[in-house]
Write a protein that holds these residues in place. Structure first.
Motif, PDB file in Angstrom:
ATOM      1  N   ASP A 110      37.565  48.439  30.429  1.00 64.74           N
ATOM      2  CA  ASP A 110      36.163  48.320  30.828  1.00 64.74           C
ATOM      3  C   ASP A 110      36.088  47.304  31.962  1.00 64.74           C
ATOM      4  OD1 ASP A 110      33.408  47.643  31.025  1.00 64.74           O
ATOM      5  OD2 ASP A 110      33.082  48.335  28.980  1.00 64.74           O
ATOM      6  N   PRO A 111      35.391  47.639  33.061  1.00 66.41           N
ATOM      7  CA  PRO A 111      35.294  46.675  34.167  1.00 66.41           C
ATOM      8  C   PRO A 111      34.713  45.330  33.749  1.00 66.41           C
ATOM      9  CG  PRO A 111      34.504  48.837  34.851  1.00 66.41           C
ATOM     10  CD  PRO A 111      34.729  48.911  33.380  1.00 66.41           C
ATOM     11  N   ALA A 112      33.936  45.318  32.659  1.00 65.51           N
ATOM     12  CA  ALA A 112      33.311  44.073  32.207  1.00 65.51           C
ATOM     13  C   ALA A 112      34.243  43.230  31.342  1.00 65.51           C
ATOM     14  CB  ALA A 112      32.028  44.382  31.426  1.00 65.51           C
ATOM     15  N   ASP A 113      35.432  43.739  31.037  1.00 66.63           N
ATOM     16  CA  ASP A 113      36.354  43.003  30.178  1.00 66.63           C
ATOM     17  C   ASP A 113      36.825  41.716  30.842  1.00 66.63           C
ATOM     18  OD1 ASP A 113      36.244  44.912  28.211  1.00 66.63           O
ATOM     19  OD2 ASP A 113      38.053  45.972  28.881  1.00 66.63           O
ATOM     20  N   SER A 114      36.956  40.671  30.036  1.00 66.17           N
ATOM     21  CA  SER A 114      37.589  39.451  30.524  1.00 66.17           C
ATOM     22  C   SER A 114      39.089  39.697  30.650  1.00 66.17           C
ATOM     23  CB  SER A 114      37.342  38.296  29.555  1.00 66.17           C
ATOM     24  OG  SER A 114      37.978  38.557  28.308  1.00 66.17           O
ATOM     25  N   ASN A 115      39.783  38.782  31.298  1.00 66.03           N
ATOM     26  CA  ASN A 115      41.233  38.906  31.434  1.00 66.03           C
ATOM     27  C   ASN A 115      41.905  38.956  30.071  1.00 66.03           C
ATOM     28  OD1 ASN A 115      41.188  38.911  34.228  1.00 66.03           O
ATOM     29  ND2 ASN A 115      41.425  36.698  34.395  1.00 66.03           N
ATOM     30  N   GLU A 116      41.418  38.146  29.133  1.00 65.27           N
ATOM     31  CA  GLU A 116      42.017  38.106  27.798  1.00 65.27           C
ATOM     32  C   GLU A 116      41.809  39.428  27.066  1.00 65.27           C
ATOM     33  OE1 GLU A 116      41.862  35.406  23.699  1.00 65.27           O
ATOM     34  OE2 GLU A 116      40.495  34.992  25.361  1.00 65.27           O
ATOM     35  N   THR A 117      40.589  39.969  27.134  1.00 60.10           N
ATOM     36  CA  THR A 117      40.313  41.244  26.463  1.00 60.10           C
ATOM     37  C   THR A 117      41.124  42.376  27.086  1.00 60.10           C
ATOM     38  OG1 THR A 117      38.074  40.525  25.921  1.00 60.10           O
ATOM     39  CG2 THR A 117      38.508  42.887  25.858  1.00 60.10           C
ATOM     40  N   VAL A 169      54.213  37.442  27.843  1.00 60.23           N
ATOM     41  CA  VAL A 169      54.526  36.248  28.623  1.00 60.23           C
ATOM     42  C   VAL A 169      54.367  36.528  30.119  1.00 60.23           C
ATOM     43  CG1 VAL A 169      56.389  34.668  29.291  1.00 60.23           C
ATOM     44  CG2 VAL A 169      56.020  35.220  26.886  1.00 60.23           C
ATOM     45  N   GLY A 170      54.799  37.719  30.552  1.00 61.25           N
ATOM     46  CA  GLY A 170      54.664  38.072  31.958  1.00 61.25           C
ATOM     47  C   GLY A 170      53.211  38.106  32.394  1.00 61.25           C
ATOM     48  N   ARG A 171      52.353  38.746  31.594  1.00 62.09           N
ATOM     49  CA  ARG A 171      50.928  38.815  31.943  1.00 62.09           C
ATOM     50  C   ARG A 171      50.273  37.438  31.860  1.00 62.09           C
ATOM     51  NH1 ARG A 171      49.768  42.563  35.062  1.00 62.09           N
ATOM     52  NH2 ARG A 171      47.571  42.171  34.575  1.00 62.09           N
ATOM     53  N   ARG A 172      50.657  36.674  30.837  1.00 64.78           N
ATOM     54  CA  ARG A 172      50.092  35.329  30.721  1.00 64.78           C
ATOM     55  C   ARG A 172      50.461  34.489  31.939  1.00 64.78           C
ATOM     56  NH1 ARG A 172      53.066  31.270  26.993  1.00 64.78           N
ATOM     57  NH2 ARG A 172      54.379  31.465  28.848  1.00 64.78           N
ATOM     58  N   ASN A 173      51.731  34.574  32.362  1.00 64.79           N
ATOM     59  CA  ASN A 173      52.157  33.820  33.544  1.00 64.79           C
ATOM     60  C   ASN A 173      51.401  34.267  34.790  1.00 64.79           C
ATOM     61  OD1 ASN A 173      53.944  32.389  31.992  1.00 64.79           O
ATOM     62  ND2 ASN A 173      55.737  33.597  32.584  1.00 64.79           N
ATOM     63  N   PHE A 174      51.139  35.586  34.879  1.00 63.86           N
ATOM     64  CA  PHE A 174      50.393  36.112  36.026  1.00 63.86           C
ATOM     65  C   PHE A 174      48.992  35.502  36.080  1.00 63.86           C
ATOM     66  CE2 PHE A 174      47.187  39.227  37.391  1.00 63.86           C
ATOM     67  CZ  PHE A 174      47.540  39.360  38.724  1.00 63.86           C
ATOM     68  N   PHE A 175      48.295  35.518  34.929  1.00 62.26           N
ATOM     69  CA  PHE A 175      46.944  34.974  34.900  1.00 62.26           C
ATOM     70  C   PHE A 175      46.959  33.460  35.102  1.00 62.26           C
ATOM     71  CE2 PHE A 175      46.017  38.856  32.210  1.00 62.26           C
ATOM     72  CZ  PHE A 175      45.270  39.485  33.188  1.00 62.26           C
ATOM     73  N   GLN A 176      48.001  32.803  34.569  1.00 62.32           N
ATOM     74  CA  GLN A 176      48.091  31.357  34.744  1.00 62.32           C
ATOM     75  C   GLN A 176      48.322  30.999  36.205  1.00 62.32           C
ATOM     76  OE1 GLN A 176      50.875  29.484  32.098  1.00 62.32           O
ATOM     77  NE2 GLN A 176      50.527  27.451  32.932  1.00 62.32           N
ATOM     78  N   GLU A 177      49.190  31.759  36.876  1.00 63.27           N
ATOM     79  CA  GLU A 177      49.440  31.496  38.294  1.00 63.27           C
ATOM     80  C   GLU A 177      48.189  31.749  39.124  1.00 63.27           C
ATOM     81  OE1 GLU A 177      52.730  33.959  39.295  1.00 63.27           O
ATOM     82  OE2 GLU A 177      54.166  32.780  38.122  1.00 63.27           O
ATOM     83  N   ARG A 178      47.448  32.796  38.762  1.00 66.29           N
ATOM     84  CA  ARG A 178      46.209  33.068  39.488  1.00 66.29           C
ATOM     85  C   ARG A 178      45.189  31.961  39.257  1.00 66.29           C
ATOM     86  NH1 ARG A 178      43.273  38.858  39.022  1.00 66.29           N
ATOM     87  NH2 ARG A 178      42.636  38.054  36.988  1.00 66.29           N
ATOM     88  N   SER A 179      45.120  31.456  38.015  1.00 64.55           N
ATOM     89  CA  SER A 179      44.212  30.344  37.730  1.00 64.55           C
ATOM     90  C   SER A 179      44.624  29.098  38.492  1.00 64.55           C
ATOM     91  CB  SER A 179      44.196  30.052  36.218  1.00 64.55           C
ATOM     92  OG  SER A 179      43.706  31.157  35.496  1.00 64.55           O
ATOM     93  N   GLU A 180      45.951  28.857  38.559  1.00 63.50           N
ATOM     94  CA  GLU A 180      46.446  27.707  39.313  1.00 63.50           C
ATOM     95  C   GLU A 180      46.071  27.825  40.783  1.00 63.50           C
ATOM     96  OE1 GLU A 180      48.091  24.894  38.571  1.00 63.50           O
ATOM     97  OE2 GLU A 180      47.948  25.251  36.411  1.00 63.50           O
ATOM     98  N   MET A 181      46.200  29.031  41.334  1.00 60.72           N
ATOM     99  CA  MET A 181      45.874  29.242  42.735  1.00 60.72           C
ATOM    100  C   MET A 181      44.393  28.974  42.988  1.00 60.72           C
ATOM    101  SD  MET A 181      46.267  32.706  45.020  1.00 60.72           S
ATOM    102  CE  MET A 181      44.971  33.534  44.063  1.00 60.72           C
ATOM    103  N   LEU A 182      43.536  29.461  42.077  1.00 62.25           N
ATOM    104  CA  LEU A 182      42.106  29.219  42.223  1.00 62.25           C
ATOM    105  C   LEU A 182      41.790  27.737  42.119  1.00 62.25           C
ATOM    106  CD1 LEU A 182      40.665  32.172  40.096  1.00 62.25           C
ATOM    107  CD2 LEU A 182      40.606  31.941  42.581  1.00 62.25           C
ATOM    108  N   LEU A 183      42.476  27.052  41.188  1.00 63.19           N
ATOM    109  CA  LEU A 183      42.243  25.618  41.023  1.00 63.19           C
ATOM    110  C   LEU A 183      42.664  24.855  42.267  1.00 63.19           C
ATOM    111  CD1 LEU A 183      41.349  23.329  39.153  1.00 63.19           C
ATOM    112  CD2 LEU A 183      43.681  23.246  38.248  1.00 63.19           C
TER     113      LEU A 183
END
Length: 416
Positions: free
Chosen positions: A9-16, A178-192
């Motif tokens: 669903d386009p409205a899903d959060s990254n976690e969902t 772990v791969g997906r978590r690292n992807f989202f973590q790296e994206r969060s780091e980049m945004l930060l």
């Protein structure tokens, strides 16, 4: 992964979205094995045991199709985890216990593992208790179960297949997670890092406290669009935002080129600092170089189909820099040096780079500057100013450096 789009669903959060991908990967990914197990049991002459994985092989595609239609992750997750828990136990009972079933109940361990990846810890604890209860019940029933008489070699090899397959599935799920978590973590780091300097973001992650530091030698630049208000009145809000975005993206690339720190934008005003949070001896030179490149870019191109002009002001001196508050962090600067840099911009002329004496004394050996006399600045009185007109030729700059005493700023004094 194509299966990862099922139920999306386009409205899903990254976690969902990640939970949906993992749920489908676990449930659909095991279908080839359940079909294989069903066929083998049928050929081995135990149709009751074969019917159980066959039921999973039929039910799961139907349930997954229903999930793709409803996008109801909670219902899909519960029904599939319940099947993963109960069906291996039923096969264990049908084959006569732990040994005769080649410890097929180990497949039920995928239920609490899947819950750990897909649900909160409280529900996972309930699935763990359910798995433990089935083990205890099976142990109690073991003396009363009749073995179906499978050959020892069949039991041994199926033991290898059961344990090996479950370990492989667990490894695959964890690797993907772990791969997906690292992807989202790296994206969060980049945004930060696009919001805060690296040193500040690391300090905030390590310790949630007020972060502030005194810098004795820094330079501040303000750039502002000339006649912005009347221009904005003739544009739609969306076109205005697009125009500013185009301008600031251009400036962002120049900021990155010179390794200085973009502080913030305020409407059409663009603020940059050098010498914070990393001290550097050439802080004034870096910002004057940046200002000349900014002016050159603005002169040579259109933004949003319009020709723009900017006023740019620069000042050098001590500042306090840091992050205050608990929410919506922003790295900011305070002090008279910052205020004077802003005044240099607001009291400047169209298309000029206006600097104070403190900046002029630092850069006069490398840049051509034109004295502009004194400017009346509210709260500061008469302030001597110069306009930067360009870079000096290398031979002239080298001679000027030889005749001058190099500036050595004091190191930053950290506080906070």
């Amino acid at each position: 992964m194509q299966a990862g789009r099922i139920g999306a669903d386009p409205a899903d959060s990254n976690e969902t979205a990640l939970q949906k991908r993992l749920a489908v990967a676990l449930c659909v990914g095991t279908l080839p094995l359940t079909m294989l197990w069903s066929a083998i049991y049928l050929l081995a002459g135990v149709p009751a045991a074969a019917a159980i994985p066959a039921f999973y092989s039929v039910f799961t595609p139907v349930n997954t199709a229903f999930f793709a239609w409803t996008r109801n992750l909670e219902l899909y997750r519960f029904t599939q985890l319940l099947l993963i828990l109960i069906l291996p136990w039923l096969v264990t009972i049908a084959l006569g216990g732990f040994r005769e079933s080649s410890i097929v109940i180990i497949w039920a361990a995928l239920c609490p593992l899947g819950s750990l990846l897909l649900e909160d810890i409280r529900r996972t604890l309930l699935w763990i208790l359910g798995f433990a209860a089935l083990l205890i019940v099976t142990a109690l029933l073991q003396p009363h179960l009749a073995p179906v008489g499978l050959p020892d070699s069949f039991v041994t090899w199926f033991f290898v297949l059961n344990v090996g397959s479950v370990i492989a599935i667990v490894f695959g799920l964890l690797r993907y997670f772990v791969g997906r978590r690292n992807f989202f973590q790296e994206r969060s780091e980049m945004l930060l890092l696009n919001i805060l300097p690296k040193e500040i973001s690391e300090a905030l992650k390590a310790d949630q406290r007020t972060i502030a530091a005194q810098y004795d030698a820094a330079s501040i630049l303000f750039a502002d669009v000339v006649a912005f208000t009347p221009m904005a009145a003739t544009m739609t809000p969306l076109r205005l935002v697009d125009l500013l975005n185009e301008v600031f993206q251009c400036f962002d690339m120049l900021v990155e080129k010179y390794g200085v720190e973009k502080i913030k934008t305020i409407g059409d005003c663009y603020m940059v600092a050098a010498g914070v949070p990393r001290g550097r001896d050439d802080h004034a030179h870096a910002l004057v170089d940046l200002a000349l490149d900014m002016r050159a870019e603005v002169d040579r191109r259109l933004f949003g189909g319009r020709k723009l002009t900017f006023r740019i002001g620069i000042n050098s001196g001590p500042v306090v820099a840091g992050v205050i508050g608990r929410k919506k962090f922003i790295y900011d600067l305070w002090g008279e040096t910052v205020n004077m840099a802003s005044r240099m911009e607001s009291h400047g002329q169209s298309g000029t780079i206006q600097i104070t004496r403190s900046t002029f004394d630092l850069v006069k050996g490398d840049f051509d500057c034109e004295a502009r006399g004194f400017v009346d600045v509210k709260g500061a009185g008469r302030v001597e100013t110069w306009h930067v007109t360009g870079r000096k030729r290398p031979d002239i700059a080298g001679h000027a450096k030889a005749m001058s005493v190099p500036f050595e700023p004091a190191p930053a004094q950290k506080t906070g």
